[in-house]
Design a protein around this motif. Structure first.
Motif: not given
Length: 291
Positions: A122-128, A130-138, A219-224
């Motif tokens: 609930v009320d998650f932080d999109p930036l957190v 985004g950081q987790q996703f980018c670390q995982w993806f790259f 939808l969550v948008l992550v830009s890096v």
């Protein structure tokens, strides 16, 4: 004799994979004062780890070059500015090994499908996210690069929605545009960047290089932004926007709905600084993409 922890030993073994046989044997000679004769990489590695007093001393050895440490941190999902000096990379590596972020089990690479299961809160932080996703993806994408000498993690269309779309804009000596539909083709095109073209993506996960916003309908948008490397050469910069949506069929893990990837080579930068690039997207522009 050595006072290296198990985490430090595992970390050095991963790091040494990228060294040439001659350099590794030379490092062994230095560490052991040429008192130990080694015949192969395994013996050289064991001699180095056994006779090194501590991790910091070994990291500061001349043969353990700055770029070697930089690449190791990138494969562990630790993004450092490409302009970082060796002493900064040494300090960050020691922090990684002492923090519990890295451990000995990482030699058996975890299945990537497991590591992307970010459960909804609930009320998650999109930036957190985004950081987790980018670390995982790259980390996952970079592991496909054969020049790193590590076991590739589990890459494939399972990380994308079936109707995913990749828009790829490349500005090097000329401009090329590609628009690729479907999970299978998108997966293969991204794989080719690291596996065939041997590119290494280094995202800038600092505030200037990462933004994330969420829409009211999921939808969550992550830009890096980040830099692109081949071996020790910096080829240019990239900016990437991901659209992420939870998949209720896969335990609410996040899957990629679309990717916009823009790459600019050094020739297209016009002398601009490539180190730790900043995003051109603002948060308001990202929110417009959500609508």
């Amino acid at each position: 004799m050595s006072r290296l922890s198990e985490k430090e030993r595992v970390g050095f073994k991963k790091m040494f994979i990228s060294m040439t046989t001659d350099d590794l044997k030379s490092l062994s000679d230095t560490v052991t004062n040429k008192m130990i004769f080694v015949e192969n990489l395994t013996e050289a590695t064991e001699a180095i780890l056994s006779f090194s007093k501590n991790a910091e001393e070994l990291l500061r050895r001349k043969k353990v070059q700055r770029d070697l440490i930089f690449r190791y941190l990138a494969t562990e999902g630790v993004a450092m500015p490409p302009s970082s000096e060796k002493h900064q990379l040494v300090k960050r590596t020691l922090q990684l090994w002492s923090s519990g972020e890295a451990d000995e089990t990482e030699l058996q690479q975890p299945a990537a499908s497991d590591s992307m299961e970010v459960k909804p809160v609930v009320d998650f932080d999109p930036l957190v996210l985004g950081q987790q996703f980018c670390q995982w993806f790259f980390q996952l994408l970079n592991s496909q690069n054969p020049s790193l000498g590590q076991k590739p993690q589990e890459w494939g269309p399972q990380h994308f929605w079936p109707d995913v779309k990749l828009r790829l804009l490349s500005r090097t000596t000329s401009e090329q545009k590609e628009e690729i539909p479907g999970a299978e083709l998108v997966s293969l095109r991204l794989l080719a960047l690291t596996s065939s073209e041997r590119l290494l993506f280094n995202p800038n996960l600092e505030p200037r290089g990462l933004k994330a916003v969420a829409s009211s309908h999921g939808l969550v948008l992550v830009s890096v932004a980040g830099t692109i490397h081949r071996d020790v050469a910096c080829l240019g910069v990239f900016e990437q926007v991901f659209g992420l949506i939870r998949s209720p069929q896969d335990e609410n893990s996040w899957k990629i709905r679309f990717i916009n990837l823009s790459i600019r080579g050094q020739d297209a930068l016009g002398g601009a600084e490539a180190a730790a690039p900043a995003l051109s997207y603002s948060s308001s522009e990202l929110k417009q993409l959500c609508s």
